[in-house]
Design a protein around this motif. Structure first.
Motif, PDB file in Angstrom:
ATOM      1  N   TRP A 100      27.031  33.112   7.609  1.00 31.86           N
ATOM      2  CA  TRP A 100      27.395  32.668   8.964  1.00 31.86           C
ATOM      3  C   TRP A 100      28.090  31.318   8.911  1.00 31.86           C
ATOM      4  O   TRP A 100      27.656  30.416   8.198  1.00 31.86           O
ATOM      5  CB  TRP A 100      26.138  32.568   9.833  1.00 31.86           C
ATOM      6  N   HIS A 101      29.152  31.181   9.678  1.00 30.53           N
ATOM      7  CA  HIS A 101      29.889  29.915   9.735  1.00 30.53           C
ATOM      8  C   HIS A 101      30.735  29.874  11.000  1.00 30.53           C
ATOM      9  O   HIS A 101      30.917  30.887  11.682  1.00 30.53           O
ATOM     10  CB  HIS A 101      30.787  29.752   8.498  1.00 30.53           C
ATOM     11  N   ASP A 102      31.260  28.708  11.300  1.00 32.07           N
ATOM     12  CA  ASP A 102      32.280  28.614  12.353  1.00 32.07           C
ATOM     13  C   ASP A 102      33.464  27.813  11.824  1.00 32.07           C
ATOM     14  O   ASP A 102      33.476  27.403  10.663  1.00 32.07           O
ATOM     15  CB  ASP A 102      31.718  28.055  13.660  1.00 32.07           C
ATOM     16  N   HIS A 103      34.468  27.649  12.666  1.00 28.28           N
ATOM     17  CA  HIS A 103      35.713  26.996  12.241  1.00 28.28           C
ATOM     18  C   HIS A 103      36.059  25.853  13.170  1.00 28.28           C
ATOM     19  O   HIS A 103      37.239  25.577  13.406  1.00 28.28           O
ATOM     20  CB  HIS A 103      36.879  27.980  12.221  1.00 28.28           C
ATOM     21  N   ALA A 104      35.026  25.245  13.772  1.00 28.56           N
ATOM     22  CA  ALA A 104      35.243  24.084  14.641  1.00 28.56           C
ATOM     23  C   ALA A 104      36.336  24.361  15.670  1.00 28.56           C
ATOM     24  O   ALA A 104      36.268  25.342  16.407  1.00 28.56           O
ATOM     25  CB  ALA A 104      35.551  22.859  13.789  1.00 28.56           C
TER      26      ALA A 104
ATOM     27  N   VAL B  42      31.924  31.910  15.966  1.00 27.14           N
ATOM     28  CA  VAL B  42      30.852  31.907  14.963  1.00 27.14           C
ATOM     29  C   VAL B  42      30.722  33.324  14.421  1.00 27.14           C
ATOM     30  O   VAL B  42      30.540  34.270  15.205  1.00 27.14           O
ATOM     31  CB  VAL B  42      29.496  31.502  15.586  1.00 27.14           C
ATOM     32  N   HIS B  43      30.812  33.463  13.110  1.00 24.05           N
ATOM     33  CA  HIS B  43      30.747  34.824  12.559  1.00 24.05           C
ATOM     34  C   HIS B  43      30.369  34.827  11.086  1.00 24.05           C
ATOM     35  O   HIS B  43      30.278  33.786  10.434  1.00 24.05           O
ATOM     36  CB  HIS B  43      32.068  35.567  12.795  1.00 24.05           C
ATOM     37  N   GLU B  44      30.140  36.034  10.586  1.00 19.19           N
ATOM     38  CA  GLU B  44      30.102  36.272   9.147  1.00 19.19           C
ATOM     39  C   GLU B  44      30.936  37.519   8.894  1.00 19.19           C
ATOM     40  O   GLU B  44      31.010  38.416   9.740  1.00 19.19           O
ATOM     41  CB  GLU B  44      28.665  36.461   8.632  1.00 19.19           C
TER      42      GLU B  44
ATOM     43  N   ALA C 160      44.304  33.635   8.953  1.00 21.03           N
ATOM     44  CA  ALA C 160      45.117  32.478   9.341  1.00 21.03           C
ATOM     45  C   ALA C 160      44.367  31.667  10.385  1.00 21.03           C
ATOM     46  O   ALA C 160      43.676  32.228  11.249  1.00 21.03           O
ATOM     47  CB  ALA C 160      46.464  32.929   9.898  1.00 21.03           C
ATOM     48  N   TYR C 161      44.500  30.343  10.278  1.00 22.72           N
ATOM     49  CA  TYR C 161      43.795  29.418  11.178  1.00 22.72           C
ATOM     50  C   TYR C 161      44.755  28.332  11.636  1.00 22.72           C
ATOM     51  O   TYR C 161      45.552  27.823  10.858  1.00 22.72           O
ATOM     52  CB  TYR C 161      42.637  28.707  10.444  1.00 22.72           C
ATOM     53  N   TYR C 162      44.621  27.948  12.890  1.00 23.68           N
ATOM     54  CA  TYR C 162      45.377  26.813  13.396  1.00 23.68           C
ATOM     55  C   TYR C 162      44.524  26.046  14.389  1.00 23.68           C
ATOM     56  O   TYR C 162      43.976  26.650  15.299  1.00 23.68           O
ATOM     57  CB  TYR C 162      46.691  27.246  14.055  1.00 23.68           C
TER      58      TYR C 162
HETATM   59 FE   LIG Z   1      35.480  32.677   9.270  1.00 26.97          FE
END
Ligand SMILES: [Fe+2]
Length: 189
Positions: free
Chosen positions: A83-87, A142-144, A159-161
């Motif tokens: 589990w994590h998030d990407h702020a 929030v996901h895994e 991809a993240y922005y």
């Molecule tokens: Fe992720």
């Protein structure tokens, strides 16, 4: 991300062009990132160029659109992110090979000031992303992500922005979510 970072092979470099690409007029939206990860996941030559390791995940960094951070990731059977998030980053990912499972929470977690949280009922969401399928997500997602297959490697494009400023990692026991670690780019590059 800790290990298995490999340099960008020539096949993954953008095609040469006579002049630099113009800067994007605005930050990419999650829909644009989804379009990018779907198109990239359909690029068989690129997907096939990813080294696969039966012992662990592998990845190469890609050039995402509009200054986004993008990755091609290989998932041996039974591996997952936890589990994590990407702020503050929004993003998208798409499965290029195999099938991935995403477990997500339909809730925005407090930004700081907590170590454990008890989740209310009904917040869990689960989806399976088969080959060619992608999904976009907003800030604070929030996901895994897991490859639950017993025998088939999966490959996906992410991809993240903005490029990830940090990832918060959580452990989960039933309804209790515990903040375990905050990772910053220097931890995984
Ligand atoms: Fe992720």
């Amino acid at each position: 991300m800790p290990q298995h970072v490999t340099p960008l092979p020539p096949a993954l470099s953008p095609s040469p062009s006579p002049s630099p690409a113009p800067a994007p007029a605005s930050a990419p939206t999650s829909a644009e990132l989804l379009d990018f990860v779907r198109r990239t996941a359909a690029d068989q030559e690129l997907v096939d160029s990813l080294p696969l390791d039966p012992e662990g995940r592998t990845w190469v960094r890609l050039d995402g659109p509009g200054g986004s951070e993008a990755w091609l990731i290989g998932w041996p059977p039974g591996t997952g992110t936890g589990w994590h998030d990407h702020a503050e980053s929004l993003g998208a990912f798409a499965t290029a090979r195999g099938t991935l499972t995403e477990n997500a929470l339909a809730v925005r977690l407090p930004a700081s000031g907590w170590k454990t949280l008890e989740l209310a009922d009904g917040l869990d969401r689960s989806r399976r992303l088969s080959e060619g399928t992608g999904r976009a997500f907003n800030r604070h997602h929030v996901h895994e992500v897991l490859n639950e297959s017993p025998d088939t490697h999966a490959v996906s494009v992410h991809a993240y922005y903005p490029p990830l400023p940090l990832i918060r990692r959580f452990s989960r026991t039933g309804a209790v979510l515990r903040l375990e670690q905050v990772e910053r780019p220097e931890d995984w590059q």
